[in-house]
Each structure stands twice: as structure tokens, then as C-alpha cells.
Enzyme design. Structure first.
Site, short mmCIF file in Angstrom:
data_model
loop_
_atom_site.label_atom_id
_atom_site.label_comp_id
_atom_site.label_asym_id
_atom_site.label_seq_id
_atom_site.Cartn_x
_atom_site.Cartn_y
_atom_site.Cartn_z
N ASP A 108 -1.41 -11.36 3.08
CA ASP A 108 -0.54 -10.29 3.57
C ASP A 108 0.49 -9.96 2.48
OD1 ASP A 108 0.34 -8.76 6.18
OD2 ASP A 108 2.16 -9.75 5.50
N TYR A 215 10.09 -4.66 3.64
CA TYR A 215 9.59 -3.33 3.96
C TYR A 215 10.59 -2.25 3.53
CZ TYR A 215 6.00 -5.60 6.80
OH TYR A 215 4.93 -6.35 7.22
N HIS A 270 -7.01 -10.45 10.59
CA HIS A 270 -6.00 -10.54 9.53
C HIS A 270 -5.63 -11.99 9.22
CE1 HIS A 270 -2.67 -8.92 7.15
NE2 HIS A 270 -1.85 -9.76 7.76
#
Length: 290
Positions: A108, A215, A270
């Protein structure tokens, strides 16, 4: 069956790139160094099935809580979480341990950082393994060409809002985060005890803001200017039932590599390294020793 490392394993503190990292260290100190880089919303515990098998295979393993997470420092402001800074964290940790070359395994967000570190300083990286993680240089262009991926990534826009995401993620004992892990993984991947460990990490002062700042720093991403193919050998492992990231991202990332290969895991999500740890550990060790 791979047994998870004890979550109460005593960590070490390493000073690197101007901040202090909490890390789990395992394996022979003179073995080849492998850094395990977790993603969102995890911490070092995301590698609970990989640390001891890699150490037993002769590798010197370091699994840090990345900046902003769990017990590592949490600098204020989104600029402290730019990609170049995150990559420098990795390089500084390797230098702190006295290594001139080492391998990176990232999942990730940890995979994005691994890609970026290898692109910026390929001379330092022996091998790179990215698990359900695209190269940051291709992600934006891919989303613009594939509205389906843009829709899957729409939560990133919400994370740019100040304060509100922290309140939502903290509410009801981090219910949104807990449900996200359970909803996007195969049944049984995350146990109740796992969720206890994650809640403990998310509850650290400043952790949610630090995690979200990864982010929030995305608009500050520096350009990728390398005209050459990425030189270190790359293995991209991809759980094909990933609800966040399409496999096309993997293909576009490998197009940037001089020596890259993909390993698809058809029935995994994932969280492939947690769902099929025996298979993934075999792949990791084989690639690192090739």
C-alpha cells in the site's frame, strides 16, 4: 501455518532524517538488510506474518512504524509528509544501521514510498518488492484514463478536508477503520485481537492526523523526471480482488522497470500478505535470494 509475531515484541528507537522511529528488528545483524514498509491504516503489525520467516531465512529485518504512525514521531503539517521526505526516511534508516545497500518490501502506501526511494536512489536499493502498490509517478495519469479507478480513490478527496476525517475515523472506537479492514479483506483475515492492536495504534496522540497527512501531502508530490528504466529488480505482488487498486496500475508501474515481474494472486484482496502468508513469504524469500 505461519504464526504471527507477538504484538508485544519489544521495539527499538532509531533516529533518522531528523525524527525518531519506533521499529521492530529481527534476524542476524550481519545479514542482508530488508526494510518492511507498511501502508494505511496499519503500523509495523501489518508485517506480523513476515518478520520472523524473513529473519529465519537469514535476513536482517527492520519494520518501522512510519512517520505519523503508532509510536514513531508525528511531525506537524502536511509538508512533513511529502514523498521525498518519506523516501529519505527509508534511506536514513538504512544508513543508521550501517548498510550501503538493502532491499525494500512495501505494501500500500509503504509500497509507494519504496518505489519512490528506489527511483530517487537506485544505487542504494538491492531489490524492490511492491505489494498492491503502484509507482506514484503513474497513479494520477492512470486515474485520468480510468474513471473506475478514480471512483475507487475518491476517498482521498475527503481526506484532504481538515479535522472532519479525524473525527469520523475516531468515532465509535474507530468503527469506520475497523469496518474498512473487515469489509475489504477475506473472512478471518483480521481477528478481534488484531483489531485491538490496530485501535491501540490509532489511539496514539496525533496518529490519525499523521496518517491522514500522507494523503494531504499528495498535491505536493514532486515530478518524476528519471528518463531511465528503474534499475533494481522489481517484484510486484498483486491480490487481484483488491477493492482499492486496479491491476492496470501494476502493469503501468512495471513498464517503468528494466527488470520487473508481476505475481498475481487471484483469490486475494488488497491484504494479500495477510491472507496468504505462506505463499507470499515463499515468494519474498525466493526473490530476495535470487
Amino acid at each position: 501455518m505461519v504464526q504471527a509475531i507477538d504484538p508485544r515484541t519489544t521495539g527499538i528507537r532509531l533516529r533518522a532524517n531528523g525524527i525518531t522511529f519506533h521499529c521492530i528488528e529481527a534476524g542476524p545483524k550481519d545479514g542482508p538488510l530488508v526494510l518492511l514498509l507498511h501502508g494505511f491504516p496499519e503500523f509495523w503489525w501489518g508485517w506480523r506474518y513476515q518478520i520472523e520467516p524473513l529473519a529465519s531465512a537469514g535476513f536482517h529485518v527492520l519494520a518501522p512504524d512510519q512517520r505519523g504512525y503508532n509510536l514513531s514521531d508525528k511531525p506537524e503539517g502536511r509538508r512533513a509528509y511529502e514523498l521525498d521526505t518519506l523516501a529519505k526516511d527509508v534511506l536514513a534508516l538504512g544508513e543508521e544501521l550501517g548498510y550501503s545497500r538493502y532491499s525494500l518490501i512495501g505494501h500500500d502506501w509503504g509500497g509507494l514510498v519504496a518505489w519512490w526511494a528506489a527511483s530517487r536512489h537506485p544505487e542504494l536499493i538491492e531489490r524492490l518488492i511492491a505489494i498492491n502498490a503502484p509507482h506514484p509517478a503513474i497513479a494520477g495519469a492512470y486515474m485520468r484514463r480510468h474513471p473506475s479507478q478514480m471512483l475507487k480513490s475518491s476517498y482521498i478527496g475527503f481526506f484532504q478536508v481538515p479535522y472532519l476525517p479525524e473525527a469520523l475515523l475516531a468515532a465509535n472506537d474507530h468503527r469506520v477503520l475497523r469496518r474498512a479492514l473487515l469489509r475489504t479483506s477475506r473472512a478471518g483475515t483480521f481477528s478481534e485481537q488484531d483489531l485491538v492492536e490496530y485501535r491501540r495504534a490509532w489511539s496514539q496522540p496525533g496518529a490519525l492526523t499523521g496518517m491522514l497527512n500522507w494523503y494531504r501531502a499528495l498535491p505536493l508530490k514532486p515530478p518524476h523526471r528519471s528518463p531511465d528504466k528503474l534499475r533494481p529488480p522489481v517484484l510486484a505482488i498483486w491480490g487481484m480482488r483488491d477493492r482499492f487498486l486496479e491491476f492496470g496500475l501494476c502493469e503501468d508501474s512495471l513498464a517503468l522497470c528494466a527488470n520487473g515481474q508481476a505475481q498475481k494472486v487471484e483469490m486475494a484482496t488488497h491484504w494479500v500478505h495477510l491472507e496468504e502468508p505462506e505463499r507470499i513469504n515463499r515468494a519474498l524469500i525466493a526473490f530476495l535470494k535470487a
